[in-house]
Design a protein around this motif. Structure first.
Motif, PDB file in Angstrom:
ATOM      1  N   SER A 108       0.829  -1.206   0.000  1.00  0.00           N
ATOM      2  CA  SER A 108       0.000   0.000   0.000  1.00  0.00           C
ATOM      3  C   SER A 108       0.864   1.257   0.000  1.00  0.00           C
ATOM      4  CB  SER A 108      -0.961   0.001   1.187  1.00  0.00           C
ATOM      5  OG  SER A 108      -0.266   0.017   2.419  1.00  0.00           O
ATOM      6  N   MET A 109       2.033   1.199   0.637  1.00  0.00           N
ATOM      7  CA  MET A 109       2.941   2.348   0.608  1.00  0.00           C
ATOM      8  C   MET A 109       3.509   2.548  -0.787  1.00  0.00           C
ATOM      9  SD  MET A 109       4.732   1.810   4.346  1.00  0.00           S
ATOM     10  CE  MET A 109       5.550   3.399   4.518  1.00  0.00           C
ATOM     11  N   ALA A 110       3.699   1.447  -1.530  1.00  0.00           N
ATOM     12  CA  ALA A 110       4.119   1.560  -2.928  1.00  0.00           C
ATOM     13  C   ALA A 110       3.024   2.206  -3.770  1.00  0.00           C
ATOM     14  CB  ALA A 110       4.471   0.180  -3.482  1.00  0.00           C
ATOM     15  N   GLU A 111       1.780   1.878  -3.481  1.00  0.00           N
ATOM     16  CA  GLU A 111       0.676   2.514  -4.201  1.00  0.00           C
ATOM     17  C   GLU A 111       0.658   4.020  -3.928  1.00  0.00           C
ATOM     18  OE1 GLU A 111      -1.221   1.271  -6.431  1.00  0.00           O
ATOM     19  OE2 GLU A 111      -0.774  -0.878  -6.210  1.00  0.00           O
ATOM     20  N   ASP A 112       1.038   4.429  -2.705  1.00  0.00           N
ATOM     21  CA  ASP A 112       1.179   5.859  -2.414  1.00  0.00           C
ATOM     22  C   ASP A 112       2.156   6.515  -3.389  1.00  0.00           C
ATOM     23  OD1 ASP A 112      -0.436   5.433  -0.199  1.00  0.00           O
ATOM     24  OD2 ASP A 112       1.180   5.670   1.265  1.00  0.00           O
ATOM     25  N   VAL A 113       3.290   5.846  -3.599  1.00  0.00           N
ATOM     26  CA  VAL A 113       4.326   6.413  -4.463  1.00  0.00           C
ATOM     27  C   VAL A 113       3.838   6.496  -5.904  1.00  0.00           C
ATOM     28  CG1 VAL A 113       6.716   6.232  -5.217  1.00  0.00           C
ATOM     29  CG2 VAL A 113       6.091   5.465  -2.921  1.00  0.00           C
ATOM     30  N   ILE A 114       3.117   5.486  -6.365  1.00  0.00           N
ATOM     31  CA  ILE A 114       2.573   5.528  -7.723  1.00  0.00           C
ATOM     32  C   ILE A 114       1.617   6.709  -7.862  1.00  0.00           C
ATOM     33  CG2 ILE A 114       1.143   4.305  -9.411  1.00  0.00           C
ATOM     34  CD1 ILE A 114       2.314   1.694  -8.297  1.00  0.00           C
ATOM     35  N   THR A 115       0.794   6.941  -6.843  1.00  0.00           N
ATOM     36  CA  THR A 115      -0.098   8.099  -6.855  1.00  0.00           C
ATOM     37  C   THR A 115       0.694   9.394  -6.958  1.00  0.00           C
ATOM     38  OG1 THR A 115      -1.765   6.936  -5.546  1.00  0.00           O
ATOM     39  CG2 THR A 115      -1.872   9.338  -5.551  1.00  0.00           C
ATOM     40  N   LYS A 125       7.343   5.760 -20.038  1.00  0.00           N
ATOM     41  CA  LYS A 125       8.026   4.472 -20.008  1.00  0.00           C
ATOM     42  C   LYS A 125       9.537   4.681 -19.981  1.00  0.00           C
ATOM     43  CE  LYS A 125       4.484   1.648 -22.239  1.00  0.00           C
ATOM     44  NZ  LYS A 125       4.173   0.724 -23.360  1.00  0.00           N
ATOM     45  N   ARG A 126      10.217   3.803 -19.228  1.00  0.00           N
ATOM     46  CA  ARG A 126      11.681   3.813 -19.110  1.00  0.00           C
ATOM     47  C   ARG A 126      12.208   5.224 -18.873  1.00  0.00           C
ATOM     48  NH1 ARG A 126      11.757  -1.165 -17.573  1.00  0.00           N
ATOM     49  NH2 ARG A 126      11.294  -2.694 -19.183  1.00  0.00           N
ATOM     50  N   ALA A 144       8.684  -1.815  -8.190  1.00  0.00           N
ATOM     51  CA  ALA A 144       9.288  -2.391  -9.390  1.00  0.00           C
ATOM     52  C   ALA A 144       8.432  -3.508  -9.966  1.00  0.00           C
ATOM     53  CB  ALA A 144      10.690  -2.903  -9.072  1.00  0.00           C
ATOM     54  N   TYR A 145       7.703  -4.198  -9.115  1.00  0.00           N
ATOM     55  CA  TYR A 145       6.808  -5.257  -9.602  1.00  0.00           C
ATOM     56  C   TYR A 145       5.570  -4.662 -10.270  1.00  0.00           C
ATOM     57  CZ  TYR A 145       4.096  -9.567  -9.741  1.00  0.00           C
ATOM     58  OH  TYR A 145       3.366 -10.643 -10.167  1.00  0.00           O
ATOM     59  N   ARG A 146       5.127  -3.493  -9.769  1.00  0.00           N
ATOM     60  CA  ARG A 146       3.909  -2.883 -10.295  1.00  0.00           C
ATOM     61  C   ARG A 146       4.145  -2.043 -11.539  1.00  0.00           C
ATOM     62  NH1 ARG A 146       2.988  -4.150  -5.268  1.00  0.00           N
ATOM     63  NH2 ARG A 146       0.853  -4.279  -4.437  1.00  0.00           N
ATOM     64  N   ILE A 147       5.250  -1.298 -11.597  1.00  0.00           N
ATOM     65  CA  ILE A 147       5.491  -0.384 -12.725  1.00  0.00           C
ATOM     66  C   ILE A 147       6.880  -0.616 -13.333  1.00  0.00           C
ATOM     67  CG2 ILE A 147       3.863   1.395 -11.994  1.00  0.00           C
ATOM     68  CD1 ILE A 147       6.310   2.941 -10.830  1.00  0.00           C
ATOM     69  N   PRO A 148       7.230  -1.864 -13.672  1.00  0.00           N
ATOM     70  CA  PRO A 148       8.567  -2.116 -14.227  1.00  0.00           C
ATOM     71  C   PRO A 148       8.814  -1.356 -15.522  1.00  0.00           C
ATOM     72  CG  PRO A 148       7.135  -3.987 -14.629  1.00  0.00           C
ATOM     73  CD  PRO A 148       6.396  -3.084 -13.685  1.00  0.00           C
ATOM     74  N   GLU A 149       7.740  -1.095 -16.267  1.00  0.00           N
ATOM     75  CA  GLU A 149       7.894  -0.436 -17.565  1.00  0.00           C
ATOM     76  C   GLU A 149       8.357   1.002 -17.432  1.00  0.00           C
ATOM     77  OE1 GLU A 149       3.970   0.691 -15.988  1.00  0.00           O
ATOM     78  OE2 GLU A 149       5.025  -1.229 -16.140  1.00  0.00           O
ATOM     79  N   ARG A 150       8.220   1.609 -16.256  1.00  0.00           N
ATOM     80  CA  ARG A 150       8.680   2.991 -16.064  1.00  0.00           C
ATOM     81  C   ARG A 150      10.152   3.061 -15.672  1.00  0.00           C
ATOM     82  NH1 ARG A 150       4.034   6.469 -12.802  1.00  0.00           N
ATOM     83  NH2 ARG A 150       2.211   5.177 -13.373  1.00  0.00           N
ATOM     84  N   LEU A 151      10.744   1.949 -15.248  1.00  0.00           N
ATOM     85  CA  LEU A 151      12.074   1.983 -14.635  1.00  0.00           C
ATOM     86  C   LEU A 151      13.183   1.721 -15.643  1.00  0.00           C
ATOM     87  CD1 LEU A 151      11.477   0.060 -11.289  1.00  0.00           C
ATOM     88  CD2 LEU A 151      11.064   2.475 -11.828  1.00  0.00           C
ATOM     89  N   ILE A 152      14.282   2.455 -15.456  1.00  0.00           N
ATOM     90  CA  ILE A 152      15.534   2.194 -16.154  1.00  0.00           C
ATOM     91  C   ILE A 152      16.467   1.423 -15.234  1.00  0.00           C
ATOM     92  CG2 ILE A 152      17.520   3.202 -17.344  1.00  0.00           C
ATOM     93  CD1 ILE A 152      15.803   5.710 -17.820  1.00  0.00           C
ATOM     94  N   SER A 153      16.490   1.816 -13.960  1.00  0.00           N
ATOM     95  CA  SER A 153      17.342   1.117 -12.992  1.00  0.00           C
ATOM     96  C   SER A 153      16.636   1.040 -11.649  1.00  0.00           C
ATOM     97  CB  SER A 153      18.697   1.813 -12.835  1.00  0.00           C
ATOM     98  OG  SER A 153      18.582   3.023 -12.093  1.00  0.00           O
ATOM     99  N   LEU A 154      17.072   0.065 -10.868  1.00  0.00           N
ATOM    100  CA  LEU A 154      16.552  -0.160  -9.519  1.00  0.00           C
ATOM    101  C   LEU A 154      17.725  -0.448  -8.601  1.00  0.00           C
ATOM    102  CD1 LEU A 154      14.305  -0.867  -7.411  1.00  0.00           C
ATOM    103  CD2 LEU A 154      14.369  -3.211  -8.330  1.00  0.00           C
ATOM    104  N   THR A 155      17.879   0.344  -7.557  1.00  0.00           N
ATOM    105  CA  THR A 155      18.911   0.114  -6.557  1.00  0.00           C
ATOM    106  C   THR A 155      18.240  -0.245  -5.240  1.00  0.00           C
ATOM    107  OG1 THR A 155      20.466   1.659  -7.594  1.00  0.00           O
ATOM    108  CG2 THR A 155      20.851   1.111  -5.283  1.00  0.00           C
TER     109      THR A 155
END
Length: 331
Positions: A108-115, A125-126, A144-155
């Motif tokens: 749910s905190m990840a959904e906050d960030v998407i909002t 995308k990317r 990263a599981y919900r919006i992988p298409e937006r990411l270039i990198s994940l640390t």
């Protein structure tokens, strides 16, 4: 004049450790989380700051009990570089964000960030480099599981995939420190205990590199934490309780980790070998199920890798951003 007055009002309402000269925008993002059949929707706000207006977008997600002021050593570095736009924010339950009733979950905190990202139109995308630290790393996995298409990198810094709640507990030193802090409300009195949890003792007692005052790392960190505390709202017991609950109940299954590893162009897993809050073995577990990821363990390093090795950490992030773009473009 009106612009100056507005800026002054913002600084008084939302004081920040970060340089106002690099701040492109700041404010509150409204969030509404739908409740279940027996519970109504919850409405609250997330506080955010964007520094810089460059084309390379960075999203930094902080950990348990820490506001976005804890990114100060990264903002000093990246906000002065014209190619970057950096988004920092307070998770629900800390800082200038609201602390709605719980329980909280990392999903749910990840959904906050998407909002928040949608609110800021960071939706291409990317287009994003995502960094999550500790609890923020747990939230970043869910993102990263919900919006992988937006990411270039994940640390993923000093974090865990979670599992059965008992296995999410920190080592005894960290657990003892977390419990002790709940009985100390004075921010300055909390700092020595926080440092003992977050850094290894030998490093704290060593002379700080390139410090003109000849201070130890402990003295430098005390001054920095006091500065942050002076402008950060004290976390409420409710906020701490439900953020902690989110960490203890976090679990991203192995198959989801593998999916993230396959779909994000560049993944870095970073830990310190003397972490008293998140066991380093958790990062090894992440690597086993994220075979494409780069995996780094820094020796003689505690939980706050970004504070113990500031220049090294920032340089590493720059490399990750470049390598993510290179992989995206097939170079």
């Amino acid at each position: 004049m009106d612009g100056d007055t507005s800026e002054q009002q913002q600084q008084q309402r939302w004081p920040s450790i970060h340089d106002p000269a690099t701040c492109a925008r700041k404010g509150l993002c409204p969030v509404t989380e739908a409740g279940g059949r027996l519970s109504p929707a919850k409405s609250y706000s997330l506080y955010f700051e964007q520094h810089g207006t460059g084309p390379i977008k960075l999203v930094f997600v902080m950990g348990l009990g820490m506001s976005c002021n804890a990114w100060s050593t990264q903002l000093v570095h990246f906000a002065r570089l014209p190619q970057y736009s950096i988004l920092v924010f307070d998770n629900r339950g800390v800082g200038n964000s609201d602390a709605p009733r719980g329980p909280y979950t990392t999903s749910s905190m990840a959904e906050d960030v998407i909002t928040l990202l949608d609110f800021l139109s960071w939706t291409d995308k990317r287009s994003l480099h995502l960094l999550g630290f500790s609890l923020g790393g747990m939230i970043a996995q869910e993102l990263a599981y919900r919006i992988p298409e937006r990411l270039i990198s994940l640390t993923l810094g000093v974090t865990t995939a979670g599992g059965f709640p008992l296995f999410n507990f920190p080592p005894w030193i960290g657990m003892k420190g977390i419990i002790r802090l709940q009985f100390i409300r004075d921010p300055k009195r909390r700092i020595p205990h926080t440092l003992e949890m977050c850094f290894n003792a030998a490093w704290l007692d060593a002379k700080a590199e390139n410090d003109s005052k000849g201070r130890t790392n402990r003295e430098v960190q005390i001054a920095l934490f006091e500065k942050r505390a002076s402008v950060t709202r004290i976390q409420t017991p409710q906020g701490f309780l439900w953020q902690t609950w989110a960490g203890f109940t976090h679990h991203v299954q192995a198959e989801r980790l593998t999916q993230i590893s396959k779909t994000v162009p560049k993944v870095l897993i970073l830990t310190g070998d003397e972490d008293h809050l998140v066991r380093p073995s958790n990062s090894a577990y992440l690597k086993r199920h994220m075979p494409e990821a780069e995996y780094i363990v820094w020796k003689d390093t505690g939980h706050i890798v970004s504070g113990q090795h500031v220049e090294r950490f920032n340089t590493l992030l720059e490399r990750v951003f470049v390598e993510g773009q290179d992989k995206l473009e097939g170079r």
